[in-house]
Scaffold this motif. Structure first.
Motif, short mmCIF file in Angstrom:
data_model
loop_
_atom_site.label_atom_id
_atom_site.label_comp_id
_atom_site.label_asym_id
_atom_site.label_seq_id
_atom_site.Cartn_x
_atom_site.Cartn_y
_atom_site.Cartn_z
N ARG A 9 -42.82 6.35 -27.24
CA ARG A 9 -42.46 4.94 -27.38
C ARG A 9 -43.06 4.34 -28.65
NH1 ARG A 9 -39.79 0.86 -26.81
NH2 ARG A 9 -39.84 -0.60 -25.09
N TYR A 33 -26.44 9.37 -31.39
CA TYR A 33 -26.46 8.57 -32.62
C TYR A 33 -27.89 8.08 -32.84
CZ TYR A 33 -21.66 8.13 -30.82
OH TYR A 33 -20.43 8.39 -30.28
N TYR A 35 -30.22 5.33 -35.05
CA TYR A 35 -30.21 4.10 -35.85
C TYR A 35 -31.64 3.70 -36.17
CZ TYR A 35 -25.29 3.24 -34.61
OH TYR A 35 -23.93 3.33 -34.46
N GLN A 37 -34.06 0.29 -37.24
CA GLN A 37 -34.08 -1.16 -37.25
C GLN A 37 -35.41 -1.66 -37.81
OE1 GLN A 37 -34.05 -3.27 -33.42
NE2 GLN A 37 -32.71 -4.83 -34.29
N LEU A 43 -29.24 -3.07 -36.87
CA LEU A 43 -29.39 -1.62 -36.84
C LEU A 43 -28.63 -0.97 -37.98
CD1 LEU A 43 -30.06 -2.48 -33.86
CD2 LEU A 43 -29.33 -0.20 -33.21
N PHE A 45 -27.12 2.52 -39.31
CA PHE A 45 -26.70 3.85 -38.85
C PHE A 45 -27.35 4.92 -39.70
CE2 PHE A 45 -24.15 7.22 -37.33
CZ PHE A 45 -23.75 7.97 -38.43
N TYR A 48 -24.93 10.89 -36.73
CA TYR A 48 -24.14 11.04 -35.49
C TYR A 48 -24.00 12.53 -35.26
CZ TYR A 48 -19.58 10.99 -32.93
OH TYR A 48 -18.53 11.19 -32.05
N PHE A 91 -33.84 3.91 -32.99
CA PHE A 91 -33.13 3.91 -31.72
C PHE A 91 -32.14 5.07 -31.66
CE2 PHE A 91 -34.49 0.07 -29.68
CZ PHE A 91 -34.92 -0.75 -30.73
N SER A 106 -15.80 4.41 -26.99
CA SER A 106 -16.76 4.43 -25.88
C SER A 106 -17.97 3.58 -26.22
CB SER A 106 -17.23 5.86 -25.63
OG SER A 106 -16.17 6.71 -25.31
N PRO A 107 -18.45 2.76 -25.28
CA PRO A 107 -19.69 2.02 -25.52
C PRO A 107 -20.85 2.97 -25.73
CG PRO A 107 -18.52 1.15 -23.62
CD PRO A 107 -17.84 2.42 -23.99
N LEU A 108 -21.78 2.57 -26.55
CA LEU A 108 -22.99 3.36 -26.76
C LEU A 108 -24.07 2.90 -25.78
CD1 LEU A 108 -23.30 3.55 -30.66
CD2 LEU A 108 -21.97 4.96 -29.08
N PHE A 110 -28.04 2.87 -25.26
CA PHE A 110 -29.24 2.97 -26.09
C PHE A 110 -30.50 3.24 -25.29
CE2 PHE A 110 -28.22 1.77 -30.46
CZ PHE A 110 -26.92 1.32 -30.32
N GLY A 111 -31.41 3.98 -25.93
CA GLY A 111 -32.77 4.06 -25.43
C GLY A 111 -33.56 2.86 -25.89
N ASN A 112 -34.84 2.79 -25.48
CA ASN A 112 -35.67 1.65 -25.85
C ASN A 112 -36.41 1.86 -27.17
OD1 ASN A 112 -35.14 -0.21 -23.81
ND2 ASN A 112 -36.44 0.91 -22.38
N GLN B 33 -17.17 -4.28 -30.61
CA GLN B 33 -18.01 -4.38 -29.43
C GLN B 33 -19.12 -5.39 -29.67
OE1 GLN B 33 -19.19 -0.52 -27.79
NE2 GLN B 33 -17.58 0.52 -28.96
N TYR B 35 -23.08 -6.42 -28.34
CA TYR B 35 -24.27 -5.92 -27.68
C TYR B 35 -25.34 -7.00 -27.64
CZ TYR B 35 -22.51 -1.11 -28.06
OH TYR B 35 -21.77 0.05 -27.94
N ARG B 41 -36.66 -4.05 -26.89
CA ARG B 41 -35.86 -3.13 -26.08
C ARG B 41 -34.65 -2.62 -26.87
NH1 ARG B 41 -37.13 -3.88 -20.66
NH2 ARG B 41 -36.11 -1.86 -20.41
N GLY B 42 -33.96 -1.67 -26.26
CA GLY B 42 -32.74 -1.16 -26.87
C GLY B 42 -31.58 -2.10 -26.64
N LEU B 43 -30.46 -1.80 -27.28
CA LEU B 43 -29.27 -2.64 -27.15
C LEU B 43 -28.53 -2.32 -25.86
CD1 LEU B 43 -29.92 -2.71 -30.26
CD2 LEU B 43 -27.49 -3.18 -30.57
N HIS B 45 -24.77 -2.78 -24.05
CA HIS B 45 -23.36 -3.09 -24.29
C HIS B 45 -22.89 -4.22 -23.40
CE1 HIS B 45 -18.98 -2.44 -23.55
NE2 HIS B 45 -19.00 -2.37 -24.86
N LEU B 48 -16.16 -4.76 -24.93
CA LEU B 48 -15.40 -4.10 -25.98
C LEU B 48 -14.03 -4.73 -26.03
CD1 LEU B 48 -15.05 -0.27 -26.59
CD2 LEU B 48 -13.01 -1.68 -26.36
N GLU B 101 -16.86 8.15 -33.69
CA GLU B 101 -17.25 7.10 -32.76
C GLU B 101 -18.47 6.30 -33.21
OE1 GLU B 101 -15.63 6.79 -28.98
OE2 GLU B 101 -14.41 6.78 -30.81
N PHE B 105 -23.29 -1.95 -37.13
CA PHE B 105 -23.74 -3.18 -36.52
C PHE B 105 -23.94 -4.29 -37.55
CE2 PHE B 105 -24.62 -2.23 -32.08
CZ PHE B 105 -24.54 -0.86 -32.08
#
Lengths: 119, 115
Positions: A9, A33, A35, A37, A43, A45, A48, A91, A106-108, A110-112, B33, B35, B41-43, B45, B48, B101, B105
């Motif tokens: 973390r 993916y 990213y 920040q 974010l 990119f 991928y 991220f 497709s929605p992504l 994310f982890g924290n 999309q 977010y 924290r993470g993003l 969703h 869309l 894909e 952002f």
């Protein structure tokens, strides 16, 4: 029902050391993916990947940065010889990849994130 | 180059009011999309919308898309303190980048709901 898991973390490295960031995608997801920040920014990119393949690395710095997503195990983002400018939140996100029956998009998930601090 | 740019950069409103955030992008898209990101924290969703859609609803969220103006808006109705977060739009690469894909952002809108 685990989501995207990132570890560590928080990571503190001295200039010149190596940083390894790990990401385990959601169950059933084969696309990852990465990213970056910076504080108060959006974010950016980086890369991928699909299992064992890099799909798009157009956002990766040419030197010191590399990423992999092996057939078994988590995806790894590796930063060699870190500098202070590498300090950021990194991220990882995952998705099932392009799904033709859904017309893509497709929605992504994310982890924290991993917060890297270079001292 | 950055695909999405949100406007405003920051927005503070009273609880119960509606919040509107806008996003502009530069090139053609297949979908857009939105977010949300809570501090540290993470993003997550939210919604869309595809390039052939003009409006979409999800609970208290309403998203519009105007491909002729290359812009989208996110409306949150009856805001709550828990809506305090940063909101980002994200776009894909359009038809020329078919099958890729990855999302690009925007810079985000920081929304603060005042109780």
């Amino acid at each position: 029902n685990a989501g995207v898991m990132q570890n560590p973390r928080h990571l503190v490295r001295r200039r010149g050391q190596e940083a390894r960031l790990r990401c385990s995608p959601m169950k059933g997801h084969s696309h990852v993916y990465w990213y970056r920040q910076l504080p108060e920014e959006g974010l950016k990119f980086m890369v991928y990947l699909q299992k064992e393949n890099i799909i798009d690395e157009s956002g990766m710095p040419k030197e010191r940065f590399s990423a992999e997503f092996p057939k078994e195990g988590p995806s790894i983002l590796r930063i060699q010889q870190v500098v202070r400018g590498d300090s950021a939140a990194y991220f990882c996100a995952s998705s099932p990849g392009y799904q033709e029956d859904r017309g893509g998009g497709s929605p992504l998930h994310f982890g924290n994130g991993t917060r890297l601090t270079v001292t | 180059s950055q695909q999405g740019e949100e406007d405003p950069q920051a927005l503070s409103i009273q609880e119960g009011e509606n919040a509107t955030m806008n996003c502009s992008y530069k090139t053609s898209i297949n979908n857009l999309q939105w977010y949300r990101q809570n501090s540290g924290r993470g993003l997550v969703h939210l919604i869309l919308i595809r390039s052939n859609e003009r409006e979409k609803h999800s609970g208290r969220l309403r998203v519009t898309l105007d491909t002729s103006k290359k812009s989208s808006s996110l409306l949150i109705t009856a805001s709550r303190a828990a809506d305090t977060a940063s909101y980002f739009c994200a776009t894909d690469g359009g038809w020329w980048d078919f099958g890729n894909e990855k999302l690009t952002f925007g810079t985000g809108t920081r929304l603060t709901i005042i109780p």
